[in-house]
Design a protein around this motif. Structure first.
Motif, PDB file in Angstrom:
ATOM      1  N   UNK A 168      25.592  42.464  32.994  1.00 43.63           N
ATOM      2  CA  UNK A 168      25.200  41.083  32.707  1.00 43.63           C
ATOM      3  C   UNK A 168      25.558  40.148  33.857  1.00 43.63           C
ATOM      4  N   UNK A 169      26.744  40.352  34.405  1.00 39.65           N
ATOM      5  CA  UNK A 169      27.263  39.412  35.396  1.00 39.65           C
ATOM      6  C   UNK A 169      26.460  39.429  36.691  1.00 39.65           C
ATOM      7  N   UNK A 170      25.942  40.600  37.049  1.00 35.82           N
ATOM      8  CA  UNK A 170      25.133  40.690  38.274  1.00 35.82           C
ATOM      9  C   UNK A 170      23.909  39.767  38.216  1.00 35.82           C
ATOM     10  N   UNK A 171      23.402  39.537  37.012  1.00 38.56           N
ATOM     11  CA  UNK A 171      22.234  38.668  36.873  1.00 38.56           C
ATOM     12  C   UNK A 171      22.621  37.190  36.978  1.00 38.56           C
ATOM     13  N   UNK A 172      23.864  36.887  36.625  1.00 36.03           N
ATOM     14  CA  UNK A 172      24.322  35.503  36.670  1.00 36.03           C
ATOM     15  C   UNK A 172      24.842  35.114  38.044  1.00 36.03           C
ATOM     16  N   UNK A 173      25.557  36.010  38.689  1.00 35.91           N
ATOM     17  CA  UNK A 173      26.081  35.740  40.034  1.00 35.91           C
ATOM     18  C   UNK A 173      26.038  37.038  40.820  1.00 35.91           C
ATOM     19  N   UNK A 174      24.957  37.297  41.519  1.00 34.65           N
ATOM     20  CA  UNK A 174      24.779  38.579  42.220  1.00 34.65           C
ATOM     21  C   UNK A 174      25.957  38.906  43.139  1.00 34.65           C
ATOM     22  N   UNK A 175      26.289  40.187  43.206  1.00 32.99           N
ATOM     23  CA  UNK A 175      27.330  40.674  44.112  1.00 32.99           C
ATOM     24  C   UNK A 175      26.963  42.087  44.532  1.00 32.99           C
ATOM     25  N   UNK A 176      27.604  42.560  45.585  1.00 34.50           N
ATOM     26  CA  UNK A 176      27.226  43.836  46.190  1.00 34.50           C
ATOM     27  C   UNK A 176      28.171  44.983  45.864  1.00 34.50           C
ATOM     28  N   UNK A 177      29.377  44.698  45.483  1.00 31.58           N
ATOM     29  CA  UNK A 177      30.363  45.728  45.133  1.00 31.58           C
ATOM     30  C   UNK A 177      31.374  45.098  44.183  1.00 31.58           C
ATOM     31  N   UNK A 178      32.075  45.947  43.456  1.00 31.95           N
ATOM     32  CA  UNK A 178      33.040  45.407  42.489  1.00 31.95           C
ATOM     33  C   UNK A 178      34.065  46.467  42.114  1.00 31.95           C
ATOM     34  N   UNK A 179      35.208  45.987  41.645  1.00 32.46           N
ATOM     35  CA  UNK A 179      36.221  46.858  41.051  1.00 32.46           C
ATOM     36  C   UNK A 179      36.725  46.171  39.783  1.00 32.46           C
ATOM     37  N   UNK A 180      36.703  46.920  38.694  1.00 34.88           N
ATOM     38  CA  UNK A 180      37.186  46.437  37.400  1.00 34.88           C
ATOM     39  C   UNK A 180      38.381  47.303  37.013  1.00 34.88           C
ATOM     40  N   UNK A 181      39.499  46.682  36.674  1.00 34.19           N
ATOM     41  CA  UNK A 181      40.716  47.439  36.391  1.00 34.19           C
ATOM     42  C   UNK A 181      41.383  46.940  35.116  1.00 34.19           C
ATOM     43  N   UNK A 182      41.953  47.868  34.360  1.00 29.88           N
ATOM     44  CA  UNK A 182      42.886  47.486  33.312  1.00 29.88           C
ATOM     45  C   UNK A 182      44.261  47.352  33.965  1.00 29.88           C
ATOM     46  N   UNK A 183      45.130  46.521  33.382  1.00 29.81           N
ATOM     47  CA  UNK A 183      46.469  46.350  33.927  1.00 29.81           C
ATOM     48  C   UNK A 183      47.520  46.470  32.836  1.00 29.81           C
ATOM     49  N   UNK A 184      48.720  46.773  33.271  1.00 24.77           N
ATOM     50  CA  UNK A 184      49.872  46.807  32.380  1.00 24.77           C
ATOM     51  C   UNK A 184      50.213  45.359  32.030  1.00 24.77           C
ATOM     52  N   UNK A 185      50.164  44.967  30.746  1.00 23.03           N
ATOM     53  CA  UNK A 185      50.401  43.566  30.394  1.00 23.03           C
ATOM     54  C   UNK A 185      51.831  43.103  30.651  1.00 23.03           C
ATOM     55  N   UNK A 186      52.754  44.040  30.815  1.00 24.06           N
ATOM     56  CA  UNK A 186      54.150  43.670  31.074  1.00 24.06           C
ATOM     57  C   UNK A 186      54.374  43.389  32.548  1.00 24.06           C
ATOM     58  N   UNK A 187      53.874  44.256  33.409  1.00 22.45           N
ATOM     59  CA  UNK A 187      54.111  44.115  34.848  1.00 22.45           C
ATOM     60  C   UNK A 187      52.932  43.514  35.603  1.00 22.45           C
ATOM     61  N   UNK A 188      51.746  43.547  35.001  1.00 21.12           N
ATOM     62  CA  UNK A 188      50.567  43.076  35.700  1.00 21.12           C
ATOM     63  C   UNK A 188      50.027  44.071  36.704  1.00 21.12           C
ATOM     64  N   UNK A 189      50.583  45.280  36.752  1.00 20.35           N
ATOM     65  CA  UNK A 189      50.156  46.276  37.726  1.00 20.35           C
ATOM     66  C   UNK A 189      48.981  47.084  37.193  1.00 20.35           C
ATOM     67  N   UNK A 190      48.151  47.539  38.104  1.00 18.43           N
ATOM     68  CA  UNK A 190      46.951  48.286  37.744  1.00 18.43           C
ATOM     69  C   UNK A 190      47.295  49.572  37.000  1.00 18.43           C
ATOM     70  N   UNK A 191      46.567  49.820  35.927  1.00 17.29           N
ATOM     71  CA  UNK A 191      46.718  51.087  35.208  1.00 17.29           C
ATOM     72  C   UNK A 191      45.347  51.746  35.145  1.00 17.29           C
ATOM     73  N   UNK A 192      44.933  52.139  33.978  1.00 16.26           N
ATOM     74  CA  UNK A 192      43.642  52.783  33.828  1.00 16.26           C
ATOM     75  C   UNK A 192      43.003  52.292  32.533  1.00 16.26           C
ATOM     76  N   UNK A 193      41.663  52.379  32.457  1.00  9.37           N
ATOM     77  CA  UNK A 193      40.755  52.973  33.427  1.00  9.37           C
ATOM     78  C   UNK A 193      40.347  51.982  34.510  1.00  9.37           C
ATOM     79  N   UNK A 194      39.577  52.474  35.478  1.00  8.73           N
ATOM     80  CA  UNK A 194      39.089  51.674  36.594  1.00  8.73           C
ATOM     81  C   UNK A 194      37.606  51.980  36.790  1.00  8.73           C
ATOM     82  N   UNK A 195      36.819  50.963  37.024  1.00  9.76           N
ATOM     83  CA  UNK A 195      35.403  51.138  37.359  1.00  9.76           C
ATOM     84  C   UNK A 195      35.204  50.589  38.771  1.00  9.76           C
TER      85      UNK A 195
END
Length: 381
Positions: free
Chosen positions: A42-69
């Motif tokens: 959906x977002x690509x249609x609203x604000x086009x972009x060429x690459x992306x990374x989507x990450x879940x994070x640990x809510x306690x530390x804010x550090x990247x966990x899984x999964x990742x796209x």
């Protein structure tokens, strides 16, 4: 949703309807990867972009966990990206955005159109033909549940206020949906990699049987002292001792738990625990040993074991990862700033680092990265 009065004029009724549709799809996404895929489509249609990374994070530390796209990026630049973020960068840090009034920011906008001020731009974006990054922290209830990095290639316009507005509108809804995936569910969730490995040992320590998952996990262990068996499996010495301890505990000769943590060749944490079974007559029977991959929720206890951190030191380490300063930590923990500084000094000595950036970088590479990489989805197009 109706666009607020102070939104830019270009955020029109059509954009508002598109955001409404996306918000509805966010609320029904079945899992994190599906959430990321839906949001990206959906977002690509609203604000086009060429690459992306989507990450879940640990809510306690804010550090990247899984999964990742990961979209349209190879894996070879991952270490460069995180070295910039954790050790050298000082612009739009995720830990700062997690506490900012607006948890979304563009790199070019933040640098006043001079992205060369950013090490992330010099070392990661520019060599890959990228010219701008719009990043966001997905937060709710004061805790970060995810991160988004959107990239535009050289020659494309920089991300602007309209783009920031759209991502901001979505950030809380996405955070709530990510948070919901941590709640107990009646539906089993598919696991990645082998499931728990099971080995059965007789009273004399001979291996009686082993499942395929255990064979796979044992093959991934760091080489060390092992014992050959008739089943073609070499059993590590520490696993024999774990099985023996379980029998001793069951017989009343020992106390505690038969549990050990080990690392795989790739640095992945594994947990091995054993118990001794009893027959119908109450007599001790075989010892069952289970070996499995440690979950994200087990990272904190592993850190305590690995570095001999106290509970208070672990708590402060988690606050440091979230970017809190000494005064803020003192206020939350009802301690004096001097006491907090003493704890930080002790943590540095135990983890063998000399700065907060080094501390977060080391914890990320040793504890979080191996866990996250196994739940990474890389897509092109």
């Amino acid at each position: 949703m109706t666009a607020p009065r102070n939104a830019n004029a270009s955020t029109n009724a059509s954009t508002a309807r598109a955001i409404d549709t996306l918000l509805a799809d966010i609320r029904t996404a079945p899992d994190a990867l599906a959430l990321f895929a839906t949001a990206s489509d959906h977002l690509r249609r609203l604000l086009p972009y060429d690459a992306a990374v989507w990450r879940a994070t640990d809510p306690v530390t804010g550090m990247m966990t899984s999964p990742i796209r990961v979209e349209n990026l190879t894996s070879e630049g991952c270490s460069v990206y995180w070295e910039s973020e954790l050790l050298t960068e000082n612009i739009n840090l995720f830990r700062d955005l997690a506490r900012a009034s607006v948890p979304v920011a563009g790199l070019r906008e933040a640098t006043g159109g001079l992205p060369g001020r950013s090490t992330l731009y010099r070392d990661f974006l520019a060599p890959r033909g990228l010219d701008d990054e719009l990043r966001a922290v997905l937060r709710v209830g004061g805790h970060p549940w995810g991160q988004v990095s959107l990239f535009r290639a050289q020659g494309a316009p920089a991300f602007g206020a309209d783009d920031t507005f759209v991502v901001r509108e979505l950030s809380t809804a996405m955070a709530k949906r990510l948070r919901s995936f941590t709640e107990p569910s009646a539906e089993p969730t598919p696991s990645r990699g082998p499931g728990p490995g099971l080995l059965l040992f007789d009273a004399g320590g001979q291996l009686l049987s082993v499942n395929d998952e255990a064979r796979e996990l044992l093959d991934d262990l760091v080489p060390g002292p092992t014992t050959p068996t008739a089943l073609g499996v070499r059993v590590p010495a520490w696993m024999h001792s774990t099985a023996s301890k379980a029998r001793a505990i069951a017989a009343g000769w020992d106390k505690g738990s038969a549990r050990v943590r080990v690392r795989s060749k790739g640095g992945r944490w594994l947990v091995c625990h054993a118990s001794c079974l009893r027959g119908a007559d109450g007599e001790l029977g075989v010892s069952a040993v289970v070996i499995e991959r440690a979950s994200i929720s087990e990272v904190a206890p592993l850190m305590v074991k690995a570095y001999e951190l106290t509970d208070r030191e672990l708590e402060i380490t988690q606050y440091i990862a979230r970017g809190l300063g000494t005064a803020e930590m003192a206020g939350k923990l009802f301690l004096s700033p001097h006491t907090v500084r003493d704890h930080v000094k002790a943590i540095f000595e135990k983890v063998r680092v000399s700065s907060r950036g080094e501390l977060v970088a080391k914890l990320f590479t040793e504890h979080y990265a191996p866990l996250a990489e196994e739940s990474e989805e890389r897509v092109w197009g």
